[in-house]
Design a protein around this motif. Structure first.
Motif, mmCIF file in Angstrom:
data_model
loop_
_atom_site.group_PDB
_atom_site.id
_atom_site.type_symbol
_atom_site.label_atom_id
_atom_site.label_comp_id
_atom_site.label_asym_id
_atom_site.label_seq_id
_atom_site.Cartn_x
_atom_site.Cartn_y
_atom_site.Cartn_z
ATOM 1 N N ARG A 15 -9.746 7.907 7.085
ATOM 2 C CA ARG A 15 -10.379 8.919 6.221
ATOM 3 C C ARG A 15 -10.306 8.521 4.751
ATOM 4 N N TYR A 16 -9.152 7.987 4.339
ATOM 5 C CA TYR A 16 -9.000 7.585 2.937
ATOM 6 C C TYR A 16 -9.960 6.452 2.585
ATOM 7 N N LEU A 17 -10.050 5.445 3.440
ATOM 8 C CA LEU A 17 -10.926 4.312 3.158
ATOM 9 C C LEU A 17 -12.391 4.745 3.120
ATOM 10 N N GLU A 18 -12.761 5.694 3.955
ATOM 11 C CA GLU A 18 -14.133 6.194 3.933
ATOM 12 C C GLU A 18 -14.408 6.950 2.638
ATOM 13 N N GLN A 19 -13.422 7.743 2.206
ATOM 14 C CA GLN A 19 -13.566 8.457 0.936
ATOM 15 C C GLN A 19 -13.685 7.473 -0.223
ATOM 16 N N ALA A 20 -12.894 6.389 -0.183
ATOM 17 C CA ALA A 20 -12.949 5.385 -1.241
ATOM 18 C C ALA A 20 -14.300 4.672 -1.251
ATOM 19 N N ARG A 21 -14.865 4.469 -0.080
ATOM 20 C CA ARG A 21 -16.161 3.787 0.005
ATOM 21 C C ARG A 21 -17.289 4.675 -0.485
ATOM 22 N N VAL A 22 -17.301 5.939 -0.079
ATOM 23 C CA VAL A 22 -18.419 6.826 -0.377
ATOM 24 C C VAL A 22 -18.310 7.442 -1.766
ATOM 25 N N GLN A 23 -17.148 8.011 -2.087
ATOM 26 C CA GLN A 23 -17.013 8.734 -3.350
ATOM 27 C C GLN A 23 -16.646 7.821 -4.516
ATOM 28 N N ARG A 24 -15.737 6.901 -4.285
ATOM 29 C CA ARG A 24 -15.319 6.009 -5.377
ATOM 30 C C ARG A 24 -16.183 4.758 -5.456
ATOM 31 N N ARG A 25 -16.959 4.512 -4.423
ATOM 32 C CA ARG A 25 -17.888 3.377 -4.379
ATOM 33 C C ARG A 25 -17.192 2.053 -4.681
ATOM 34 N N LEU A 26 -16.066 1.853 -4.021
ATOM 35 C CA LEU A 26 -15.344 0.603 -4.204
ATOM 36 C C LEU A 26 -16.130 -0.546 -3.592
ATOM 37 N N ALA A 27 -15.986 -1.717 -4.180
ATOM 38 C CA ALA A 27 -16.674 -2.903 -3.688
ATOM 39 C C ALA A 27 -16.136 -3.276 -2.313
ATOM 40 N N PRO A 28 -16.956 -3.922 -1.480
ATOM 41 C CA PRO A 28 -16.510 -4.310 -0.138
ATOM 42 C C PRO A 28 -15.226 -5.124 -0.144
ATOM 43 N N ARG A 29 -15.099 -6.073 -1.073
ATOM 44 C CA ARG A 29 -13.885 -6.887 -1.119
ATOM 45 C C ARG A 29 -12.674 -6.036 -1.461
ATOM 46 N N THR A 30 -12.833 -5.075 -2.370
ATOM 47 C CA THR A 30 -11.728 -4.186 -2.723
ATOM 48 C C THR A 30 -11.317 -3.347 -1.526
ATOM 49 N N LEU A 31 -12.301 -2.861 -0.772
ATOM 50 C CA LEU A 31 -11.999 -2.081 0.434
ATOM 51 C C LEU A 31 -11.238 -2.929 1.455
ATOM 52 N N GLU A 32 -11.597 -4.196 1.568
ATOM 53 C CA GLU A 32 -10.880 -5.086 2.479
ATOM 54 C C GLU A 32 -9.414 -5.224 2.065
ATOM 55 N N LEU A 33 -9.183 -5.376 0.768
ATOM 56 C CA LEU A 33 -7.811 -5.497 0.281
ATOM 57 C C LEU A 33 -7.040 -4.200 0.505
ATOM 58 N N TYR A 34 -7.685 -3.057 0.264
ATOM 59 C CA TYR A 34 -7.039 -1.768 0.486
ATOM 60 C C TYR A 34 -6.660 -1.613 1.954
ATOM 61 N N ALA A 35 -7.567 -1.989 2.845
ATOM 62 C CA ALA A 35 -7.282 -1.891 4.277
ATOM 63 C C ALA A 35 -6.098 -2.775 4.649
ATOM 64 N N GLU A 36 -6.047 -3.977 4.047
ATOM 65 C CA GLU A 36 -4.937 -4.897 4.309
ATOM 66 C C GLU A 36 -3.614 -4.332 3.811
ATOM 67 N N HIS A 37 -3.611 -3.758 2.606
ATOM 68 C CA HIS A 37 -2.375 -3.203 2.043
ATOM 69 C C HIS A 37 -1.919 -1.969 2.824
ATOM 70 N N LEU A 38 -2.852 -1.167 3.301
ATOM 71 C CA LEU A 38 -2.478 0.031 4.062
ATOM 72 C C LEU A 38 -2.022 -0.323 5.468
ATOM 73 N N THR A 39 -2.515 -1.424 6.008
ATOM 74 C CA THR A 39 -1.992 -1.914 7.285
ATOM 75 C C THR A 39 -0.529 -2.321 7.114
ATOM 76 N N LEU A 40 -0.219 -2.950 5.980
ATOM 77 C CA LEU A 40 1.168 -3.295 5.671
ATOM 78 C C LEU A 40 2.024 -2.046 5.564
ATOM 79 N N LEU A 41 1.515 -1.016 4.907
ATOM 80 C CA LEU A 41 2.250 0.245 4.771
ATOM 81 C C LEU A 41 2.532 0.862 6.134
#
Length: 336
Positions: A15-41
């Motif tokens: 849900r967070y990554l979808e919100q970041a993609r739609v509302q914050r309009r993060l770049a695809p590469r940034t979303l990939e990094l966020y997904a990687e960091h949250l997988t670590l979390l």
């Protein structure tokens, strides 16, 4: 961790990554990094048998220490923390947690790298370099660019923003009568930098040739610009990076040359000669003198090298410079 907790955590991250993609309009590469960091979390929380909603500041600090011990660089840890902080801020907005456990956690301080500057001899070699077989138009332009970057300490964006003359919409311009260049720096702060004799001569040579060839065919912006390309359009920062790198190689310099290296060289060489930190701050357009102070470290390196090379007692500073001891009575010992 129970299976339903793992599913719940995965749902929160999705849900967070979808919100970041739609509302914050993060770049695809940034979303990939966020997904990687949250997988670590999620992995760290699962090892601790904790749902993400129950993570506390002590857990985050421990995980950061583990990342640091494993060799993760401070900058990388800071990026991980930024992602986690943003995720828990979103959970707070969703009223799923009462406090952000990452809010007060700071990454380890990274050693600030010294800016790369040319030695004085190398800077002079680049500034004095000329290609006798080159097109005179291009050669005059490139020599003027080097003189302004090294002689005035301009940022590349300030250089490419220069116009031929002052106007209401000009970001910067050169005043040959008063021998100074006016630029619009960071934060909309305007400053004037004096032109040295070599820069004036280089600009005069360029201005005498600028109107020839393709000049004037680049539209209104190209017609107003001080530095233009072969098609008449305003020169871009990318083009300046490319021509400097090529010119540095042609001049025989070992280090790849880029525009900011000449700005660093300008500041470092001024401090070596004058030690006037405030003046260098004004010439560079730094809002905070702490930004300028980094060049004092370069200046100290220069002084330390001079000391090591010239002072008769310099070898005492380092075991590497010490002469080997000769035992008493050694037949190989030379007389004083």
């Amino acid at each position: 961790m129970a299976e339903h907790d793992a599913d719940a955590d995965e749902g929160l991250v999705t849900r967070y990554l979808e919100q970041a993609r739609v509302q914050r309009r993060l770049a695809p590469r940034t979303l990939e990094l966020y997904a990687e960091h949250l997988t670590l979390l999620r992995a760290r929380a699962q090892e601790a048998r904790l749902p993400l909603l129950r993570v506390q500041t002590a857990h985050v600090r421990r995980w950061m220490a583990q990342l640091h011990a494993a060799g993760r660089q401070p900058r990388g840890i800071a990026l991980v923390l930024s992602c986690w902080r943003s995720f828990y801020r979103w959970l707070g907005h969703e009223r799923l947690i009462a406090a952000n456990p990452v809010q007060d956690v700071q990454a380890p301080k990274a050693a600030r790298p010294l800016p790369k500057a040319l030695a004085v001899d190398d800077a002079m070699q680049l500034a004095d370099f000329s290609r006798p077989d080159a097109d005179p138009w291009t050669e005059a332009r490139d020599r003027a660019i080097v003189e302004l970057l090294y002689g005035c300490g301009l940022r590349v964006s300030e250089l490419t923003g220069l116009d031929l003359r002052h106007s209401a919409g000009a970001r910067g311009w050169v005043d040959m009568d008063s021998t100074e260049v006016s630029v619009l720096g960071k934060g909309g702060k305007r400053r004037a930098v004096p032109l040295g004799r070599q820069a004036v001569q280089a600009l005069q040579a360029w201005l005498a040739l600028r109107g020839q060839g393709a000049a004037g065919r680049g539209g209104d912006d190209g017609a107003a610009a001080l530095f233009i390309g072969t098609r008449g359009a305003r020169l871009t920062p990318q083009a300046v990076w490319k021509l400097l790198r090529t010119r540095g190689i042609q001049a025989g310099l070992a280090a790849p040359v880029h525009p900011h290296m000449l700005r660093h060289s300008f500041a470092s060489h001024l401090l070596q000669s004058s030690s006037d930190l405030r003046a260098v701050q004004e010439l560079l357009g730094h809002a905070n003198i702490a930004t300028t102070q980094v060049y004092t470290r370069l200046d100290f390196q220069h002084l330390a090298k001079a000391y090591d090379a010239a002072h008769p007692r310099a070898h005492l500073r380092s075991p590497a410079h010490a002469e080997p001891e000769v035992p008493a009575g050694d037949p190989k010992k030379k007389p004083p």
